[in-house]
Design a protein around this motif. Structure first.
Motif, short mmCIF file in Angstrom:
data_model
loop_
_atom_site.label_atom_id
_atom_site.label_comp_id
_atom_site.label_asym_id
_atom_site.label_seq_id
_atom_site.Cartn_x
_atom_site.Cartn_y
_atom_site.Cartn_z
N LYS A 134 0.81 -1.22 0.00
CA LYS A 134 0.00 0.00 0.00
C LYS A 134 0.85 1.27 0.00
N ILE A 135 2.08 1.18 0.44
CA ILE A 135 2.89 2.39 0.62
C ILE A 135 3.23 3.09 -0.69
N GLY A 136 3.29 2.34 -1.78
CA GLY A 136 3.55 2.94 -3.09
C GLY A 136 5.02 3.22 -3.35
N GLU A 137 5.27 3.66 -4.56
CA GLU A 137 6.64 3.98 -4.97
C GLU A 137 6.89 5.47 -4.81
N PRO A 138 8.07 5.91 -4.57
CA PRO A 138 9.32 5.16 -4.46
C PRO A 138 9.59 4.61 -3.07
N CYS A 139 8.65 4.87 -2.13
CA CYS A 139 8.89 4.45 -0.74
C CYS A 139 9.18 2.96 -0.63
N LYS A 140 8.39 2.15 -1.31
CA LYS A 140 8.57 0.70 -1.21
C LYS A 140 9.99 0.31 -1.61
N THR A 141 10.45 0.82 -2.72
CA THR A 141 11.79 0.46 -3.21
C THR A 141 12.88 1.03 -2.31
N ILE A 142 12.68 2.25 -1.83
CA ILE A 142 13.68 2.86 -0.93
C ILE A 142 13.85 2.00 0.33
N LEU A 143 12.72 1.61 0.93
CA LEU A 143 12.80 0.80 2.15
C LEU A 143 13.38 -0.59 1.88
N GLU A 144 12.98 -1.18 0.76
CA GLU A 144 13.55 -2.49 0.41
C GLU A 144 15.05 -2.38 0.14
N ASP A 145 15.44 -1.33 -0.58
CA ASP A 145 16.87 -1.15 -0.86
C ASP A 145 17.67 -1.00 0.43
N TYR A 146 17.12 -0.25 1.36
CA TYR A 146 17.86 0.01 2.60
C TYR A 146 17.84 -1.19 3.55
N TYR A 147 16.65 -1.73 3.82
CA TYR A 147 16.54 -2.77 4.86
C TYR A 147 16.76 -4.18 4.34
N ILE A 148 16.42 -4.46 3.11
CA ILE A 148 16.58 -5.83 2.60
C ILE A 148 17.87 -5.97 1.80
N HIS A 149 18.11 -5.03 0.89
CA HIS A 149 19.28 -5.14 0.03
C HIS A 149 20.52 -4.48 0.62
N ARG A 150 20.36 -3.85 1.78
CA ARG A 150 21.47 -3.25 2.52
C ARG A 150 22.26 -2.24 1.70
N LYS A 151 21.57 -1.46 0.89
CA LYS A 151 22.24 -0.42 0.12
C LYS A 151 22.47 0.80 1.00
N SER A 152 23.53 1.51 0.68
CA SER A 152 23.84 2.72 1.46
C SER A 152 22.93 3.86 1.03
N MET A 153 22.87 4.89 1.86
CA MET A 153 22.04 6.05 1.54
C MET A 153 22.58 6.75 0.29
N LEU A 154 23.87 6.69 0.08
CA LEU A 154 24.46 7.29 -1.11
C LEU A 154 24.00 6.55 -2.37
N GLU A 155 23.97 5.23 -2.32
CA GLU A 155 23.49 4.43 -3.46
C GLU A 155 22.02 4.73 -3.74
N ILE A 156 21.24 4.86 -2.66
CA ILE A 156 19.82 5.15 -2.81
C ILE A 156 19.63 6.55 -3.39
N ALA A 157 20.44 7.51 -2.92
CA ALA A 157 20.38 8.88 -3.46
C ALA A 157 20.68 8.88 -4.95
N ASP A 158 21.69 8.14 -5.37
CA ASP A 158 22.04 8.05 -6.80
C ASP A 158 20.91 7.43 -7.60
N ARG A 159 20.34 6.37 -7.08
CA ARG A 159 19.28 5.65 -7.81
C ARG A 159 18.04 6.51 -8.03
N PHE A 160 17.69 7.29 -7.00
CA PHE A 160 16.44 8.05 -7.08
C PHE A 160 16.65 9.53 -7.42
N GLY A 161 17.88 9.91 -7.66
CA GLY A 161 18.17 11.27 -8.09
C GLY A 161 18.12 12.32 -6.99
N TYR A 162 18.32 11.92 -5.74
CA TYR A 162 18.40 12.90 -4.66
C TYR A 162 19.77 13.57 -4.73
#
Length: 188
Positions: A134-162
């Motif tokens: 229910k949470i929708g995108e990009p939240c779902k992917t951000i949380l999965e990337d951080y908590y499941i795939h153990r990606k760093s905040m820098l990797e997540i920033a690059d992926r989502f254009g922050y």
């Protein structure tokens, strides 16, 4: 998501078992016997004991699905494990009357507690999965990337254009708060 797929798969296996489908029986055996054998071998049993206990549990399951009104309220694996533990405990108690009481017997006693705890975890996991859907995108992917795939905040920033990791971290926090709100809304 995996939990929902597993539940659907378990239901399909039970339907196959009800229709005497050999493939379903084989899959149930291959998926669950090693776990049962391990539990029995760790509690003073033999490979033959494990086969006997598993066979008895399969008979119990088969009779229940043949009745037509059996509702699986947990994962099939959890159900079979609980039945096998009960059967093994019963056998150990029978043997204890003729010999020494096994120390491990006390450790296997709280079967219901273990089963209930597992069922509670399964339920909470299902609710969390529903909230994630229910949470929708990009939240779902951000949380999965951080908590499941153990990606760093820098990797997540690059992926989502922050622009930087701190902005990604702020977004992750907002997503987490949104997820908590959805999750706890289900438990009211």
């Amino acid at each position: 998501m995996n939990n929902l797929l597993n539940i659907e798969r378990d239901q399909e296996l039970l339907q196959g078992l009800a229709m005497n489908d050999d493939k379903s029986l084989e899959v149930i055996y291959l998926d669950n016997f090693p776990m049962v054998a391990k539990m029995i071998l760790q509690n003073n049993g033999s490979e033959d004991d494990a086969k006997d206990i598993f066979q008895e549990a399969m008979i119990v399951l088969y009779e229940k699905v043949q009745e037509g009104n059996f509702i699986l309220s947990s994962r099939l694996k959890t159900f079979l494990y609980a039945v096998c533990r009960r059967l093994w405990l019963k056998k150990l108690q029978g043997n204890a009357l003729n010999g020494p009481i096994y120390e491990e017997l006390e450790e296997t006693t709280p079967v219901e507690e273990t089963l209930e705890a597992q069922e509670e975890k399964d339920l909470l996991f299902s609710k969390m999965e529903a909230s994630m859907e229910k949470i929708g995108e990009p939240c779902k992917t951000i949380l999965e990337d951080y908590y499941i795939h153990r990606k760093s905040m820098l990797e997540i920033a690059d992926r989502f254009g922050y622009t930087n990791a701190e902005n990604a971290k702020n977004q992750k926090y907002k997503c987490l708060m949104r997820l908590k709100k959805l999750f706890f809304a289900q438990n009211k």
